[in-house]
Motif scaffolding. Sequence first.
Motif, short mmCIF file in Angstrom:
data_model
loop_
_atom_site.label_atom_id
_atom_site.label_comp_id
_atom_site.label_asym_id
_atom_site.label_seq_id
_atom_site.Cartn_x
_atom_site.Cartn_y
_atom_site.Cartn_z
N LYS A 37 0.81 -1.23 0.00
CA LYS A 37 0.00 0.00 0.00
C LYS A 37 0.84 1.27 0.00
CE LYS A 37 -3.75 -2.40 0.31
NZ LYS A 37 -4.13 -2.98 -0.97
N PHE A 38 0.25 2.31 -0.58
CA PHE A 38 0.82 3.66 -0.51
C PHE A 38 0.17 4.36 0.68
CE2 PHE A 38 0.52 8.17 -1.28
CZ PHE A 38 1.79 8.51 -1.69
N GLY A 39 1.01 4.84 1.58
CA GLY A 39 0.48 5.61 2.71
C GLY A 39 0.97 7.03 2.64
N CYS A 40 2.14 7.26 3.20
CA CYS A 40 2.68 8.64 3.27
C CYS A 40 3.53 9.01 2.07
CB CYS A 40 3.50 8.77 4.55
SG CYS A 40 4.96 7.68 4.53
N GLY A 41 4.20 8.04 1.49
CA GLY A 41 5.09 8.33 0.36
C GLY A 41 6.45 8.88 0.75
N ALA A 43 8.46 7.50 3.58
CA ALA A 43 9.15 6.60 4.52
C ALA A 43 8.80 6.84 5.98
CB ALA A 43 10.67 6.69 4.32
N GLN A 44 7.56 7.28 6.23
CA GLN A 44 7.19 7.57 7.62
C GLN A 44 6.14 6.62 8.19
OE1 GLN A 44 8.58 10.15 9.61
NE2 GLN A 44 10.02 10.01 7.91
N CYS A 45 5.46 5.84 7.35
CA CYS A 45 4.33 5.08 7.91
C CYS A 45 4.49 3.56 7.84
CB CYS A 45 3.04 5.47 7.19
SG CYS A 45 2.89 4.80 5.51
N GLY A 46 5.29 3.07 6.90
CA GLY A 46 5.51 1.63 6.80
C GLY A 46 4.48 0.87 5.98
N ALA A 47 3.45 1.54 5.47
CA ALA A 47 2.42 0.83 4.70
C ALA A 47 3.00 0.13 3.47
CB ALA A 47 1.32 1.81 4.26
N CYS A 48 4.07 0.69 2.93
CA CYS A 48 4.63 0.19 1.67
C CYS A 48 5.77 -0.81 1.88
CB CYS A 48 5.16 1.36 0.86
SG CYS A 48 6.60 2.12 1.69
N ARG A 58 11.20 0.54 2.83
CA ARG A 58 10.04 1.35 2.45
C ARG A 58 10.09 1.54 0.94
NH1 ARG A 58 8.93 -0.26 7.19
NH2 ARG A 58 9.30 1.15 8.93
N CYS A 60 8.33 3.03 -1.06
CA CYS A 60 7.98 4.35 -1.62
C CYS A 60 9.20 5.22 -1.86
CB CYS A 60 6.98 5.07 -0.71
SG CYS A 60 7.62 5.52 0.92
S1 FES Z 1 4.12 4.88 2.00
FE1 FES Z 1 4.55 5.42 4.05
S2 FES Z 1 6.52 4.54 4.38
FE2 FES Z 1 6.14 4.28 2.26
#
Ligand code: FES
Length: 156
Positions: A37-41, A43-48, A58, A60
């Motif tokens: 998944k794309f979250g923050c883009g 490197a702050q959220c870890g979704a990717c 990360r 992204c």
């Molecule tokens: S989308 Fe949030 S860390 Fe990559």
Amino acid sequence: MMKYSLVVNGEPRAVDVPERMPLLWVLRDVLDLKGTKFGCGVAQCGACTVLIDGQPMRSCIVDISSVGTAAVTTIESLPRDGSHPLQRAWMELDVPQCGYCQAGQLMAASALLKETPNPTDAQIDAAMEGNFCRCGTYIRIKQAIKAAAAAGRRAE
Ligand code: FES
Ligand code: FES
């Protein structure tokens, strides 16, 4: 555009994309692997989170040009029947809420258990601290990692 040869989930894949394209975009938009998944883009959220040569990264912020022949492992590498100990624990403990962060959580957890099959609480916290969950499933994630580790011990 440049041609890149990747190894994704053990399969060779060729993509023709700009060199600065983030790996996340290649996975989702070019290879149609939409589990990541794309979250923050940024490197702050870890979704990717995916694994690159076994290390959680990360995707992204990883340019496609830097991946080379490294093994890329995404959530799609986990068995479809849900038989991986982490998947079982995730289901048994009903971990996900909206589910958005969970692919990244599972990839981070799988990297942890590969390197440290019997992690302490502190090791789990350290491995998972960069993966955010807006739904606040942290306690169940930790319980599930411990359950998967215990299942691994029982299987030995
Ligand atoms: S989308 Fe949030 S860390 Fe990559
Ligand atoms: S389950 Fe919703 S963001 Fe984690």
